[in-house]
Design a protein around this motif. Structure first.
Motif, short mmCIF file in Angstrom:
data_model
loop_
_atom_site.label_atom_id
_atom_site.label_comp_id
_atom_site.label_asym_id
_atom_site.label_seq_id
_atom_site.Cartn_x
_atom_site.Cartn_y
_atom_site.Cartn_z
N GLY A 1 97.87 58.51 -15.44
CA GLY A 1 98.71 59.44 -14.71
C GLY A 1 99.83 60.07 -15.49
O GLY A 1 100.55 60.93 -14.98
N ARG B 1 99.14 58.66 -8.01
CA ARG B 1 98.28 58.99 -9.14
C ARG B 1 98.45 58.01 -10.29
O ARG B 1 97.73 58.07 -11.28
CB ARG B 1 98.58 60.41 -9.63
CG ARG B 1 99.98 60.60 -10.18
CD ARG B 1 100.32 62.08 -10.35
NE ARG B 1 101.65 62.26 -10.87
CZ ARG B 1 101.93 62.39 -12.16
NH1 ARG B 1 100.98 62.30 -13.04
NH2 ARG B 1 103.17 62.57 -12.56
N TRP B 2 99.41 57.13 -10.18
CA TRP B 2 99.62 56.15 -11.25
C TRP B 2 98.92 54.85 -10.92
O TRP B 2 98.94 54.39 -9.80
CB TRP B 2 101.11 55.87 -11.46
CG TRP B 2 101.85 57.00 -12.07
CD1 TRP B 2 101.31 58.15 -12.60
CD2 TRP B 2 103.25 57.12 -12.21
NE1 TRP B 2 102.30 58.96 -13.05
CE2 TRP B 2 103.51 58.36 -12.83
CE3 TRP B 2 104.33 56.31 -11.87
CZ2 TRP B 2 104.79 58.80 -13.12
CZ3 TRP B 2 105.61 56.74 -12.17
CH2 TRP B 2 105.84 57.96 -12.79
#
Length: 293
Positions: free
Chosen positions: A270, A4-5
């Protein structure tokens, strides 16, 4: 680090014993919108990028890099380390992924990354006993193939391989983690004998992400927080982290071992601290610092 980053990856190739060697980028294969490899290589050349770190030895990627004069670090994924404990397998890998590109106009391979952060804590020791034999076999296979003088092995490590005591959290107190100290000593001794570097990934962002008490200003290069260690003033976590590794190397007798910073960067999504503004702030401080040696 989590899918998610969104990270902007930077690779800094530098040596303890000399000035900055160069700055490059990491090229990962995990993406939702992949560009053709030839397009990526041309984009790198257009932007003056002369060094590249990969996370595998993908044939299409290496073919696209042929003739580009971009210096490359190829990699053996962690899941193949046990396989490389067999010397015949190591020789076969070197033949298929290194020797085949070693021709005029081929790929300028400079390093082979044996694994990627194999001693990272969450791996729970999975690669603890297979990393060093794989490292040794690959370098010996490079030597046997006649390219060992120009292509060296290395191991990209997470910064959790070293630490400082809670009662003395300064760089000079840095030591390799107790559970891998013996293995790390074997590895750095072999790298030193082979004239090969150690690779470390340094992310001040992760210190900030992992601790609510970590001073945010210390993650950047523009001041506002500092620590002093034996008369040396550290104004950012990057320098302190690097010197903690140096102290760890000194403690096992190899303080002059060349060091590559394989990854550093700042995410843009994120997390509350993952944004374009903070990423810009990090690179604005990092890149001039590297350029100024």
């Amino acid at each position: 680090m989590g899918s998610r980053w969104t990270f902007n990856w930077v690779m800094f190739l530098g040596f303890l014993s000399s000035c900055v060697y160069g700055v490059g980028v990491n090229w990962g294969a995990l993406a939702t919108h992949k560009l053709p490899q030839k397009t990526v290589v041309q984009m790198l050349k257009d932007n003056g990028i002369t060094r590249m770190k990969l996370f595998d030895a993908d044939e299409n990627t290496l073919s696209a890099l042929a003739g580009s004069n971009i210096e490359v670090m190829v990699a053996i994924p962690n899941y193949r380390l046990k396989e490389m404990n067999n010397y015949n397998s190591a020789k076969e890998w070197v033949g298929s992924n290194i020797a085949r590109y070693n021709f005029m106009g081929g790929v300028t391979i400079k390093y082979v990354a044996v694994g990627n952060e194999p001693f990272f804590g969450p791996f729970n020791g999975t690669y603890k006993n297979v990393t060093f034999p794989a490292l040794r076999n690959i370098q010996n296979a490079l030597n046997e193939a006649g390219v060992g003088d120009s292509i060296k092995v290395t191991v990209p490590l997470n910064a959790d391989v070293y630490s400082t005591p809670q009662n003395n959290p300064v760089p000079s107190a840095g030591r390799f983690r107790r559970d891998i100290r013996g293995i790390m000593t074997q590895i750095v001794r072999f790298l030193n004998k082979s004239n090969a570097p150690l690779t470390i990934n340094i992310y001040p962002f992760l210190s900030l992400y992992g601790s609510v008490t970590f001073p945010k200003k210390y993650a950047f290069f523009d001041g506002g927080f500092s620590i002093t260690d034996n008369g040396i003033k550290y104004t950012n976590a990057f320098d302190a982290n690097f010197d903690t590794l140096v102290s760890s190397l000194k403690a096992v007798g190899f303080g002059d071992l060349p060091i590559i910073v394989g990854e550093t960067g700042w995410p843009t999504d994120g997390d509350k601290n993952a944004n374009i503004g903070d990423a810009y702030r990090y690179y604005k401080g990092l890149l001039p610092r590297l350029a100024g040696n």
